[in-house]
Scaffold this motif. Structure first.
Motif, mmCIF file in Angstrom:
data_model
loop_
_atom_site.group_PDB
_atom_site.id
_atom_site.type_symbol
_atom_site.label_atom_id
_atom_site.label_comp_id
_atom_site.label_asym_id
_atom_site.label_seq_id
_atom_site.Cartn_x
_atom_site.Cartn_y
_atom_site.Cartn_z
ATOM 1 N N ALA A 258 11.143 -26.517 8.152
ATOM 2 C CA ALA A 258 12.710 -26.900 6.772
ATOM 3 C C ALA A 258 12.325 -28.630 6.412
ATOM 4 O O ALA A 258 12.261 -28.500 4.885
ATOM 5 C CB ALA A 258 13.765 -26.908 7.265
ATOM 6 N N VAL A 259 11.700 -29.162 7.515
ATOM 7 C CA VAL A 259 11.389 -30.877 6.434
ATOM 8 C C VAL A 259 10.122 -30.957 5.987
ATOM 9 O O VAL A 259 10.325 -31.356 4.157
ATOM 10 C CB VAL A 259 11.198 -31.357 8.458
ATOM 11 C CG1 VAL A 259 9.950 -32.610 7.286
ATOM 12 C CG2 VAL A 259 11.864 -31.596 8.638
ATOM 13 N N ALA A 260 9.633 -30.202 5.651
ATOM 14 C CA ALA A 260 7.584 -29.569 4.669
ATOM 15 C C ALA A 260 8.801 -29.423 3.717
ATOM 16 O O ALA A 260 8.084 -29.356 2.832
ATOM 17 C CB ALA A 260 6.711 -28.828 5.917
ATOM 18 N N GLY A 269 12.900 -35.173 -2.448
ATOM 19 C CA GLY A 269 12.437 -35.038 -0.970
ATOM 20 C C GLY A 269 11.864 -35.578 -0.238
ATOM 21 O O GLY A 269 12.141 -35.148 1.087
ATOM 22 N N PHE A 270 10.812 -36.338 -1.040
ATOM 23 C CA PHE A 270 9.669 -36.795 0.177
ATOM 24 C C PHE A 270 10.949 -37.759 1.300
ATOM 25 O O PHE A 270 10.714 -37.949 1.614
ATOM 26 C CB PHE A 270 8.941 -37.525 -0.244
ATOM 27 C CG PHE A 270 8.037 -38.909 1.113
ATOM 28 C CD1 PHE A 270 7.376 -37.701 1.548
ATOM 29 C CD2 PHE A 270 7.969 -40.181 0.121
ATOM 30 C CE1 PHE A 270 6.521 -39.030 2.269
ATOM 31 C CE2 PHE A 270 6.951 -40.839 0.816
ATOM 32 C CZ PHE A 270 6.243 -39.899 1.952
ATOM 33 N N ALA A 313 4.470 -35.255 10.368
ATOM 34 C CA ALA A 313 3.358 -34.788 9.590
ATOM 35 C C ALA A 313 4.113 -34.410 8.459
ATOM 36 O O ALA A 313 3.360 -33.709 7.612
ATOM 37 C CB ALA A 313 1.963 -34.039 10.438
ATOM 38 N N CYS A 314 4.968 -33.056 9.008
ATOM 39 C CA CYS A 314 5.384 -32.352 8.011
ATOM 40 C C CYS A 314 6.396 -32.793 7.020
ATOM 41 O O CYS A 314 5.762 -31.944 6.199
ATOM 42 C CB CYS A 314 6.670 -31.455 9.023
ATOM 43 S SG CYS A 314 6.417 -30.526 10.020
ATOM 44 N N PRO A 318 2.778 -33.246 3.603
ATOM 45 C CA PRO A 318 3.002 -32.048 2.045
ATOM 46 C C PRO A 318 2.872 -32.890 0.853
ATOM 47 O O PRO A 318 2.384 -32.811 -0.420
ATOM 48 C CB PRO A 318 4.367 -30.950 2.458
ATOM 49 C CG PRO A 318 4.788 -31.817 3.397
ATOM 50 C CD PRO A 318 4.227 -32.504 3.823
ATOM 51 N N TYR A 319 3.738 -34.525 0.781
ATOM 52 C CA TYR A 319 3.837 -35.018 0.094
ATOM 53 C C TYR A 319 2.118 -36.128 0.009
ATOM 54 O O TYR A 319 2.396 -36.671 -1.706
ATOM 55 C CB TYR A 319 4.682 -36.505 0.698
ATOM 56 C CG TYR A 319 4.104 -37.377 -0.639
ATOM 57 C CD1 TYR A 319 5.092 -37.245 -1.647
ATOM 58 C CD2 TYR A 319 3.901 -39.007 -0.527
ATOM 59 C CE1 TYR A 319 5.174 -38.406 -2.868
ATOM 60 C CE2 TYR A 319 3.427 -39.824 -1.484
ATOM 61 C CZ TYR A 319 4.686 -39.335 -2.186
ATOM 62 O OH TYR A 319 4.249 -40.443 -3.373
ATOM 63 N N VAL A 320 1.283 -36.484 0.511
ATOM 64 C CA VAL A 320 -0.128 -37.078 0.155
ATOM 65 C C VAL A 320 -1.036 -35.661 -0.057
ATOM 66 O O VAL A 320 -1.742 -35.683 -1.147
ATOM 67 C CB VAL A 320 -0.594 -37.343 1.683
ATOM 68 C CG1 VAL A 320 -1.448 -37.442 1.775
ATOM 69 C CG2 VAL A 320 0.157 -38.413 2.490
ATOM 70 N N VAL A 321 -1.063 -34.553 0.260
ATOM 71 C CA VAL A 321 -1.528 -33.276 -0.171
ATOM 72 C C VAL A 321 -1.527 -33.470 -1.693
ATOM 73 O O VAL A 321 -2.326 -32.878 -2.571
ATOM 74 C CB VAL A 321 -1.553 -32.210 0.551
ATOM 75 C CG1 VAL A 321 -1.979 -31.197 0.030
ATOM 76 C CG2 VAL A 321 -1.950 -31.957 2.623
#
Length: 689
Positions: A258-260, A269-270, A313-314, A318-321
């Motif tokens: 859910a965090v991701a 959202g980040f 990491a979650c 996602p933000y970095v990728v």
């Protein structure tokens, strides 16, 4: 009927996966739909970046079929009491009902941002089975995170055509999964708390997003905007974690998912994902007993550190990728925010914190942060107001301060009834979630200062702020419901929850009538959209995929272009046409002669494939007839679509039209080159009113 069957099959596949997760793991049954949906969103988002959406969807449905087969084979072993709970019953019934309602009423997109991204992006993805970032379209926005678009794609996967109401259904099913997860700690014997808490949660989007009385359709459950799902996704892992006794690996994985997905819902959202991860990590490290947190055979500090690293990491991965993925496509720095001062994320944070501490503080910083401080107390953004006169009315004005007070009041009750073993967790959550709100509020102020232009300061303040309130209050209500399980000797707590549920019903009913809501919205609301679709449909009878259409809508602010581009796609290629707005204005000089002033396009209106010389030419020349013809030739346009014209357009460009614009045709074929270009009417494509 076909679209309804497709949606029901997709929903049944989701339920099968949820039952499998609940049966194979120690995850509460009410939280399983959230885990399944978040997993699907992340799976499709990754597949989209790799251009593998079509096979990824097939794999998801295949896994659902295997899950259904497993559930059928082990139906005798499945613990019925664990699967049939208030939260699961609510999710199944609400999901089936919303699909049926939308299939009967068939709502369509009506809001501006739906045509510029949130509606057109799912349509592009459905028709191409590719992520919108790699498709050659005239979409103006392609940098938004893909999470909610992939959610829409999941429900669009079955079927040959794009169905707008499936987007709404997908969003609402995600919201229902969040509510179910928030109440997943309650069993059948706790139905009073579940019923009251569920009522508050379902009405929460109305209370915190409909902050003015409206005379048109209330879109709390009928919008594809990201703000409501993002806010509730932010609260989902908090509600699930803090309203559950056991911090099992399955529950922590679901919270991480859910965090991701919160991070992938929208750019803001980040920040919300980071705050959610921080709140969970603090509780894991400093509040939970060592033996309560496990990883395989490990417990204690090693397990806690692992789960904290996984949650962080979650939030970050996602933000970095996604940033690196966008950078690989556009060549723009992965950390560059753009906007007014073109800062990176780290530059904005460093500069903002420095100015907040008084180092190099500018007049603009002081002005905007002062406005943010005043808005917290004075700007109404909820229906937590009683309509009282005078000072009392100003006190209960539905402002952010009132929402914060209500949330902290709910948390205070949750703390009182939580019991000694859980009071520490509730108390620390109240403190750190308040500090998290302060950080989010200040961060929002930074975006106004360093990203927004001066002319847009405090624009859409309510829309940017209420997602935190949504998630915060969602978690608070879930914690109170969990604390009130059984409700013996807890008359005051149940009375407060009852009062909150009654207040929510009263305030919602006072301004959201059935005929103005998702329940019974009038067909007349969509009359304009239906008429517009019919006009575009007439034009499409004489235009095809081989055509490229220049769009004209004089006096328009761009909305008509976005709406009609959505209707034309994918059958006809529509050029951006400088936004479809005014190309020329006319005025009388001192001698009574008409003087035309031609618009000069800006850099953002230039096609991506234009060379540097072409961009320089068109951004330094007014759109005279000669320049317009040159543009049509350079872009390869084969036709014009005249949505709306005026006297200035007719006077400036009328000589280029073979009929002198007298036929009233909407569609004109372009013949000849830039030097001898003529526009030939095609009356079969429809007539202007």
């Amino acid at each position: 009927m076909t679209a309804w069957i497709e949606s029901i099959v997709t929903f049944a596949a989701l339920c099968a996966q949820s039952a499998f997760l609940a049966g194979k793991t120690r995850l509460p049954a009410g939280a399983a739909p959230l885990a399944a949906l978040c997993g699907a969103i992340l799976w499709l988002s990754g597949a989209g970046c790799l251009k593998l959406l079509l096979p990824a969807g097939a794999v998801w449905f295949a896994l659902a079929a295997l899950a259904a087969a497993w559930c059928f084979k082990n139906r005798a072993r499945l613990a019925q009491k664990a699967l049939v709970a208030p939260s699961t019953v609510f999710f199944v019934l609400a999901g089936a009902a919303i699909i049926t309602l939308f299939a009967l009423r068939q709502p369509v997109f009506t809001e501006w941002d739906e045509f510029s991204f949130w509606g057109i992006a799912p349509k592009v993805v459905k028709h191409t089975n590719l992520l919108y970032t790699v498709v050659d379209t005239e979409m103006r926005v392609t940098s938004y995170a893909p999470g909610l678009v992939m959610l829409s794609y999941l429900f669009q996967y079955l079927g040959a055509s794009f169905v707008p109401w499936k987007v709404y259904a997908a969003y609402d099913i995600l919201l229902f999964a969040i509510y179910a997860a928030a109440l997943s700690g309650l069993r059948k014997k706790h139905w009073p708390a579940a019923a009251l808490g569920g009522t508050v949660l379902v009405l929460l989007p109305y209370l915190l997003t409909v902050y003015t009385r409206v005379l048109y359709l209330c879109t709390a459950y009928l919008t594809s905007y990201a703000d409501i799902p993002m806010g509730l996704l932010f609260g989902a892992p908090l509600a699930l974690y803090f309203a559950s006794r056991e911090k099992s690996p399955a529950l922590l994985v679901t919270a991480g998912l859910a965090v991701a997905v919160t991070c992938l819902s929208k750019e803001m959202g980040f920040a919300l994902a980071l705050i959610a991860a921080a709140l969970l990590c603090f509780d894991l490290l400093f509040v939970q007993k060592r033996q309560d947190v496990r990883l395989l055979r490990f417990s204690g500090l090693p397990a806690k550190l692992f789960w904290c690293a996984a949650l962080c990491a979650c939030a970050v991965a996602p933000y970095v990728v996604w940033a690196l993925y966008r950078s690989s496509l556009s060549g723009v720095s992965a950390t560059e925010l753009g906007g007014d001062q073109n800062m990176t994320m780290f530059q904005m944070l460093f500069t903002g914190v420095a100015e907040l501490c008084g180092v190099g503080r500018t007049e603009r910083f002081s002005r905007v942060m002062g406005q943010m401080w005043q808005a917290f107390y004075t700007t109404s953004l909820s229906e937590f107001q009683l309509g009282l006169p005078g000072a009392l009315g100003r006190l209960f004005n539905g402002s952010g301060a009132v929402i914060a007070a209500v949330t902290l009041g709910v948390l205070a009750l949750a703390w009182w009834y939580a019991g000694k073993g859980r009071r520490a967790g509730v108390g620390w959550f109240a403190l750190w979630s308040t500090l998290g709100f302060a950080a989010f509020y200040i961060f929002t102020g930074f975006t106004y200062i360093y990203i927004f232009p001066v002319s847009s300061e405090m624009t859409n303040y309510n829309r940017y702020i209420y997602p935190y309130y949504l998630g915060w209050l969602l978690a608070a209500v879930a914690m109170l419901c969990w604390s009130l399980r059984g409700a013996r000797g807890r008359v005051v707590g149940m009375g407060a929850l009852t009062a909150l549920a009654a207040f929510s019903c009263w305030r919602t009913a006072s301004f959201v009538r059935p005929q103005l809501s998702v329940v019974d919205f009038p067909e007349s609301y969509y009359a304009m959209r239906a008429a517009d679709a019919q006009v575009v449909g007439q034009a499409k009878t004489v235009l095809g995929a081989q055509d490229k259409v220049f769009y004209v809508s004089m006096g328009d602010d761009g909305r008509s272009w976005f709406m009609d581009y959505y209707e034309f796609y994918p059958d006809v290629n529509v050029d951006y046409s400088f936004g479809g707005g005014s190309l020329v204005t006319a005025a009388q000089d001192e001698d009574g002669e008409t003087v035309y002033t031609y618009a000069v396009p800006g850099p953002l209106a230039m096609p991506d494939y234009f060379t540097g010389e072409q961009c320089e030419y068109y951004t330094t020349h007014g759109l005279s007839p000669e320049v317009l013809c040159r543009y049509l030739a350079d872009t390869g346009c084969t036709a014009l679509y005249l949505d709306a014209i005026d006297g200035a357009f007719a006077g400036a460009y009328g000589h280029l039209f073979e009929d002198g614009l007298s036929s009233g045709a909407r569609v004109y074929r372009i013949e000849g080159g830039a030097q001898d270009m003529r526009f030939v009417p095609v009356p079969e494509g429809g007539l202007r009113e």
